[in-house]
Design a protein around this motif. Structure first.
Motif, PDB file in Angstrom:
ATOM      1  N   TYR A  95       0.831  -1.206   0.000  1.00  0.00           N
ATOM      2  CA  TYR A  95       0.000   0.000   0.000  1.00  0.00           C
ATOM      3  C   TYR A  95       0.865   1.256   0.000  1.00  0.00           C
ATOM      4  CZ  TYR A  95      -3.846   3.088   1.527  1.00  0.00           C
ATOM      5  OH  TYR A  95      -4.784   4.082   1.629  1.00  0.00           O
ATOM      6  N   SER A  96       1.867   1.285   0.856  1.00  0.00           N
ATOM      7  CA  SER A  96       2.692   2.496   0.994  1.00  0.00           C
ATOM      8  C   SER A  96       3.608   2.718  -0.216  1.00  0.00           C
ATOM      9  CB  SER A  96       3.508   2.448   2.282  1.00  0.00           C
ATOM     10  OG  SER A  96       4.334   1.315   2.325  1.00  0.00           O
ATOM     11  N   CYS A  97       4.035   1.660  -0.876  1.00  0.00           N
ATOM     12  CA  CYS A  97       4.907   1.854  -2.041  1.00  0.00           C
ATOM     13  C   CYS A  97       4.151   2.508  -3.192  1.00  0.00           C
ATOM     14  CB  CYS A  97       5.577   0.555  -2.474  1.00  0.00           C
ATOM     15  SG  CYS A  97       4.573  -0.555  -3.460  1.00  0.00           S
ATOM     16  N   CYS A  98       2.842   2.330  -3.248  1.00  0.00           N
ATOM     17  CA  CYS A  98       2.041   2.999  -4.285  1.00  0.00           C
ATOM     18  C   CYS A  98       2.083   4.511  -4.106  1.00  0.00           C
ATOM     19  CB  CYS A  98       0.600   2.508  -4.243  1.00  0.00           C
ATOM     20  SG  CYS A  98       0.431   0.779  -4.683  1.00  0.00           S
ATOM     21  N   TYR A  99       2.080   4.955  -2.849  1.00  0.00           N
ATOM     22  CA  TYR A  99       2.148   6.389  -2.589  1.00  0.00           C
ATOM     23  C   TYR A  99       3.541   6.949  -2.856  1.00  0.00           C
ATOM     24  CZ  TYR A  99      -2.580   7.001  -1.081  1.00  0.00           C
ATOM     25  OH  TYR A  99      -3.951   7.100  -1.083  1.00  0.00           O
ATOM     26  N   ARG A 100       4.554   6.133  -2.643  1.00  0.00           N
ATOM     27  CA  ARG A 100       5.909   6.580  -2.987  1.00  0.00           C
ATOM     28  C   ARG A 100       6.009   6.796  -4.502  1.00  0.00           C
ATOM     29  NH1 ARG A 100      10.879   6.542  -0.420  1.00  0.00           N
ATOM     30  NH2 ARG A 100      12.697   6.444  -1.771  1.00  0.00           N
ATOM     31  N   SER A 101       5.441   5.865  -5.269  1.00  0.00           N
ATOM     32  CA  SER A 101       5.445   5.998  -6.727  1.00  0.00           C
ATOM     33  C   SER A 101       4.670   7.233  -7.165  1.00  0.00           C
ATOM     34  CB  SER A 101       4.825   4.758  -7.371  1.00  0.00           C
ATOM     35  OG  SER A 101       5.583   3.621  -7.079  1.00  0.00           O
ATOM     36  N   LYS A 102       3.538   7.458  -6.526  1.00  0.00           N
ATOM     37  CA  LYS A 102       2.726   8.621  -6.862  1.00  0.00           C
ATOM     38  C   LYS A 102       3.471   9.918  -6.525  1.00  0.00           C
ATOM     39  CE  LYS A 102      -1.954  10.377  -6.336  1.00  0.00           C
ATOM     40  NZ  LYS A 102      -3.277  10.143  -5.733  1.00  0.00           N
ATOM     41  N   MET A 103       4.154   9.935  -5.399  1.00  0.00           N
ATOM     42  CA  MET A 103       4.921  11.111  -4.985  1.00  0.00           C
ATOM     43  C   MET A 103       6.078  11.375  -5.945  1.00  0.00           C
ATOM     44  SD  MET A 103       6.559  11.710  -1.282  1.00  0.00           S
ATOM     45  CE  MET A 103       7.565  13.094  -0.905  1.00  0.00           C
ATOM     46  N   ARG A 104       6.749  10.315  -6.368  1.00  0.00           N
ATOM     47  CA  ARG A 104       7.834  10.479  -7.337  1.00  0.00           C
ATOM     48  C   ARG A 104       7.322  11.067  -8.637  1.00  0.00           C
ATOM     49  NH1 ARG A 104      10.284   7.292  -9.818  1.00  0.00           N
ATOM     50  NH2 ARG A 104       9.029   5.427  -9.683  1.00  0.00           N
ATOM     51  N   GLY A 105       6.137  10.633  -9.063  1.00  0.00           N
ATOM     52  CA  GLY A 105       5.546  11.164 -10.281  1.00  0.00           C
ATOM     53  C   GLY A 105       5.165  12.631 -10.153  1.00  0.00           C
ATOM     54  N   LEU A 106       4.625  13.010  -8.994  1.00  0.00           N
ATOM     55  CA  LEU A 106       4.224  14.400  -8.773  1.00  0.00           C
ATOM     56  C   LEU A 106       5.406  15.361  -8.797  1.00  0.00           C
ATOM     57  CD1 LEU A 106       1.596  14.164  -5.879  1.00  0.00           C
ATOM     58  CD2 LEU A 106       1.208  15.038  -8.174  1.00  0.00           C
ATOM     59  N   TYR A 107       6.505  14.944  -8.192  1.00  0.00           N
ATOM     60  CA  TYR A 107       7.647  15.842  -8.019  1.00  0.00           C
ATOM     61  C   TYR A 107       8.840  15.470  -8.898  1.00  0.00           C
ATOM     62  CZ  TYR A 107       4.845  17.336  -4.114  1.00  0.00           C
ATOM     63  OH  TYR A 107       3.812  17.799  -3.349  1.00  0.00           O
ATOM     64  N   ASN A 108       8.641  14.539  -9.822  1.00  0.00           N
ATOM     65  CA  ASN A 108       9.690  14.111 -10.753  1.00  0.00           C
ATOM     66  C   ASN A 108      10.964  13.711 -10.008  1.00  0.00           C
ATOM     67  OD1 ASN A 108      10.752  13.507 -13.270  1.00  0.00           O
ATOM     68  ND2 ASN A 108      11.553  15.578 -13.581  1.00  0.00           N
ATOM     69  N   LEU A 109      10.811  12.818  -9.042  1.00  0.00           N
ATOM     70  CA  LEU A 109      11.939  12.338  -8.245  1.00  0.00           C
ATOM     71  C   LEU A 109      12.469  11.038  -8.823  1.00  0.00           C
ATOM     72  CD1 LEU A 109      10.344  12.982  -4.755  1.00  0.00           C
ATOM     73  CD2 LEU A 109      12.255  14.243  -5.754  1.00  0.00           C
ATOM     74  N   GLU A 110      13.758  10.837  -8.656  1.00  0.00           N
ATOM     75  CA  GLU A 110      14.357   9.616  -9.194  1.00  0.00           C
ATOM     76  C   GLU A 110      13.975   8.411  -8.344  1.00  0.00           C
ATOM     77  OE1 GLU A 110      18.747  10.244  -7.115  1.00  0.00           O
ATOM     78  OE2 GLU A 110      18.463  10.741  -9.226  1.00  0.00           O
ATOM     79  N   GLU A 111      13.901   7.275  -9.009  1.00  0.00           N
ATOM     80  CA  GLU A 111      13.607   6.023  -8.321  1.00  0.00           C
ATOM     81  C   GLU A 111      14.920   5.460  -7.806  1.00  0.00           C
ATOM     82  OE1 GLU A 111      10.925   2.077  -9.133  1.00  0.00           O
ATOM     83  OE2 GLU A 111      12.052   2.906 -10.797  1.00  0.00           O
ATOM     84  N   GLY A 112      15.037   5.404  -6.522  1.00  0.00           N
ATOM     85  CA  GLY A 112      16.298   4.895  -6.005  1.00  0.00           C
ATOM     86  C   GLY A 112      16.251   4.724  -4.513  1.00  0.00           C
ATOM     87  N   PRO A 113      17.102   3.974  -3.996  1.00  0.00           N
ATOM     88  CA  PRO A 113      18.213   3.252  -4.605  1.00  0.00           C
ATOM     89  C   PRO A 113      17.773   2.019  -5.382  1.00  0.00           C
ATOM     90  CG  PRO A 113      18.132   2.791  -2.260  1.00  0.00           C
ATOM     91  CD  PRO A 113      17.063   3.809  -2.549  1.00  0.00           C
ATOM     92  N   CYS A 114      16.504   1.641  -5.248  1.00  0.00           N
ATOM     93  CA  CYS A 114      15.948   0.540  -6.036  1.00  0.00           C
ATOM     94  C   CYS A 114      14.466   0.831  -6.232  1.00  0.00           C
ATOM     95  CB  CYS A 114      16.190  -0.803  -5.332  1.00  0.00           C
ATOM     96  SG  CYS A 114      15.688  -0.808  -3.604  1.00  0.00           S
ATOM     97  N   GLY A 115      13.706  -0.121  -6.709  1.00  0.00           N
ATOM     98  CA  GLY A 115      12.287   0.098  -6.960  1.00  0.00           C
ATOM     99  C   GLY A 115      11.519   0.483  -5.702  1.00  0.00           C
ATOM    100  N   ASP A 116      10.410   1.188  -5.886  1.00  0.00           N
ATOM    101  CA  ASP A 116       9.622   1.706  -4.767  1.00  0.00           C
ATOM    102  C   ASP A 116       9.161   0.607  -3.813  1.00  0.00           C
ATOM    103  OD1 ASP A 116       9.882   4.285  -5.765  1.00  0.00           O
ATOM    104  OD2 ASP A 116       8.071   4.113  -6.971  1.00  0.00           O
ATOM    105  N   CYS A 117       8.629  -0.476  -4.347  1.00  0.00           N
ATOM    106  CA  CYS A 117       8.143  -1.552  -3.480  1.00  0.00           C
ATOM    107  C   CYS A 117       9.294  -2.233  -2.737  1.00  0.00           C
ATOM    108  CB  CYS A 117       7.330  -2.564  -4.281  1.00  0.00           C
ATOM    109  SG  CYS A 117       5.710  -1.919  -4.713  1.00  0.00           S
TER     110      CYS A 117
END
Length: 169
Positions: A95-117
């Motif tokens: 559940y929480s990794c979905c919000y991390r992905s959404k936040m990265r999309g909103l603020y154009n943040l890099e995915e790291g150090p590995c995938g959100d989940c």
């Protein structure tokens, strides 16, 4: 590939003329920006660190309300997080990794150090703490929620500038 003959859909549309630039294949958006703090920088902000460690459902609820731009409630998302946590014994990271992905999309943040989940699976408290700090670095007071942040920004914009005494004659 570049023929001088127009296709059927180009003939019927007068808007497609020589003024329309061809697609180049280069992305319009810029490269993802780095996070304002590292994943393991939890102790740089003891308030968010303690909140995330002792009450992760509250910290997650506050983050999710801001990421959802007020369309969901801090209490509701925090309760869903707690329910998933206590009923499944730790699968709340889905559940929480979905919000991390959404936040990265909103603020154009890099995915790291590995995938959100994977970040949330391996170190859920650090991930939530990093997200909390990111929102604070972007000017949000995460504790007061989306609507209060917007009202606060509107009050700041509506205030006239302070005029200092200038030269006198």
């Amino acid at each position: 590939m570049y023929s001088s003959e127009k296709s059927d859909d180009q003939k019927s549309t007068p808007a497609s003329s020589a003024t329309t630039a061809p697609a180049t294949g280069t992305p319009v958006s810029s490269a993802p920006a780095p996070w304002s703090s590292g994943l393991c920088d939890c102790f740089t902000d003891l308030k968010s660190c303690c909140l995330t460690f002792w009450c992760p459902c509250v910290a997650f609820g506050q983050i999710s309300e801001i990421v959802d731009e007020g369309s969901s409630s801090c209490v509701l998302n925090g309760a869903i997080y707690a329910l998933i946590l206590y009923c499944t014994g730790g699968c709340q990271f889905w559940y929480s990794c979905c919000y991390r992905s959404k936040m990265r999309g909103l603020y154009n943040l890099e995915e790291g150090p590995c995938g959100d989940c994977l970040v949330h699976f391996c170190c859920e408290p650090c991930a939530i703490c990093q997200e909390y700090r990111e929102l604070e670095s972007r000017g949000f007071d995460v504790c007061i929620g989306w609507h209060a942040n917007i009202a606060k920004k509107n009050r700041e914009l509506a205030m006239p500038p302070v005029v200092q005494e200038g030269m006198t004659r």
